[in-house]
Design an enzyme around this catalytic site. Structure first.
Site, PDB file in Angstrom:
ATOM      1  N   LYS A  76       4.819 -18.676   6.992  1.00 53.83           N
ATOM      2  CA  LYS A  76       3.917 -18.012   6.054  1.00 53.83           C
ATOM      3  C   LYS A  76       2.446 -18.362   6.265  1.00 53.83           C
ATOM      4  O   LYS A  76       1.568 -17.528   6.035  1.00 53.83           O
ATOM      5  CB  LYS A  76       4.315 -18.334   4.614  1.00 53.83           C
ATOM      6  CG  LYS A  76       5.615 -17.702   4.173  1.00 53.83           C
ATOM      7  CD  LYS A  76       5.876 -17.980   2.702  1.00 53.83           C
ATOM      8  CE  LYS A  76       7.170 -17.344   2.234  1.00 53.83           C
ATOM      9  NZ  LYS A  76       7.381 -17.527   0.782  1.00 53.83           N
ATOM     10  N   ASP A 112       4.449 -13.337  -3.337  1.00 48.77           N
ATOM     11  CA  ASP A 112       5.249 -14.406  -3.931  1.00 48.77           C
ATOM     12  C   ASP A 112       4.813 -14.718  -5.358  1.00 48.77           C
ATOM     13  O   ASP A 112       5.643 -14.859  -6.260  1.00 48.77           O
ATOM     14  CB  ASP A 112       5.152 -15.682  -3.091  1.00 48.77           C
ATOM     15  CG  ASP A 112       6.040 -15.655  -1.863  1.00 48.77           C
ATOM     16  OD1 ASP A 112       7.067 -14.952  -1.883  1.00 48.77           O
ATOM     17  OD2 ASP A 112       5.707 -16.336  -0.875  1.00 48.77           O
TER      18      ASP A 112
END
Length: 294
Positions: A76, A112
């Site tokens: 990420k 997220d």
């Protein structure tokens, strides 16, 4: 979707998730079920990409004409270096979990944090005014922390094995558009114990307790938490970690990471297709995939 049709999807119809390892991911089942339910001609796969091959994998998104991908552990943060553009929120978070291919130009986003907040809202949990204890300081923790600040958390205490990384996140919170009272506490310290005793919400953003290491927990003493605290574990494999089981046995409200997975995935659709994914279809498919694998 028949095998023959899948073999002729063509460019712009294939998506997937980049991670390592990634075989355990419920995302393919979740997104493919959503495509079927929406009558969409697309396919989503899981691509296991070792860290040393990340640059080639990202280049492959352009070369193969993939519409986009999700990004999971451990890529990420590292993937940002290979993108043409990173959206402001994702840059602030310091992590990307969604990539869109717009004519060969790769743009990174992060869903997220929004998925986390929506999953709290659907359980009736309000962040505003709560003292939050955040376990971990990696990519997921950064997204969660910044969105907690946006949602009006009264205080965030970060507990992480590596203090330097926690302090880096602390500095980011100080620079956030919605600055929040924040502190760092070392694992097992008196400061950590005091923060836990005051916590209205505890969020585990570490992989501790994830299968196959299900006997481990990031919080050795759940009895430190006050009545009324909410315990959230971003892990969804298993659906009930040791942390959640011990919290439930003490009568605390617990939330696992499945809802966050579903909602961040549904939010990714907004960048890929211009509309939110079908949440309940995605939830049912993800849950079925997890139960089948257990």
């Amino acid at each position: 979707m028949t095998q023959g049709r899948s073999a002729n999807l063509g460019p712009g119809r294939i998506l997937g998730v980049l991670g390592h390892p990634v075989r355990h991911s419920a995302s393919p089942a979740m997104h493919n079920a959503a495509f079927v339910a929406q009558g969409m001609y697309a396919m989503y796969g899981a691509f296991d990409v070792p860290p040393e091959q990340l640059a080639q994998a990202v280049a492959g998104i352009r070369t193969l004409g993939l519409l986009g991908v999700n990004v999971t552990i451990p890529h990420k943060e590292a993937v940002m270096a290979y993108l043409d553009e990173v959206a402001p929120t994702a840059r602030q978070v310091g992590a990307v979990n969604t990539i869109v291919n717009r004519g060969g130009r790769l743009i990174g986003y992060n869903t997220d944090g929004w998925g986390f907040l929506i999953s709290l809202e659907e359980r009736g949990v309000r962040v505003a005014g709560r003292h939050v204890v955040l376990l971990g300081a990696g990519g997921a923790a950064r997204a969660v922390a910044l969105h907690l600040a946006m949602a009006g958390a009264a205080k965030i205490t970060i507990i992480n094995r590596t203090r330097a990384r926690a302090e880096f996140l602390l500095a980011d919170l100080a620079r956030a558009h919605q600055p929040v009272v924040a502190a760092v506490a070392d694992v097992g310290s008196q400061e950590a114990r005091e923060a836990l005793s005051e916590a209205g919400l505890v969020v585990n953003c570490t992989p501790v307790g994830m299968a196959p290491d299900v006997d481990h927990t990031p919080l050795d003493d759940v009895s430190l938490l006050p009545p009324g605290a909410v315990v959230y574990d971003t892990i969804y494999r298993p659906l009930e970690t040791r942390l959640l089981r011990e919290a439930r046995e003490r009568g605390l409200l617990t939330i696992n990471g499945l809802s966050m997975l579903v909602h961040q995935g549904a939010c990714s659709w907004e960048y890929w297709f211009g509309r939110r994914g079908p949440v309940e279809v995605m939830r049912a498919a993800a849950l079925a995939a997890l139960e089948a694998a257990s």
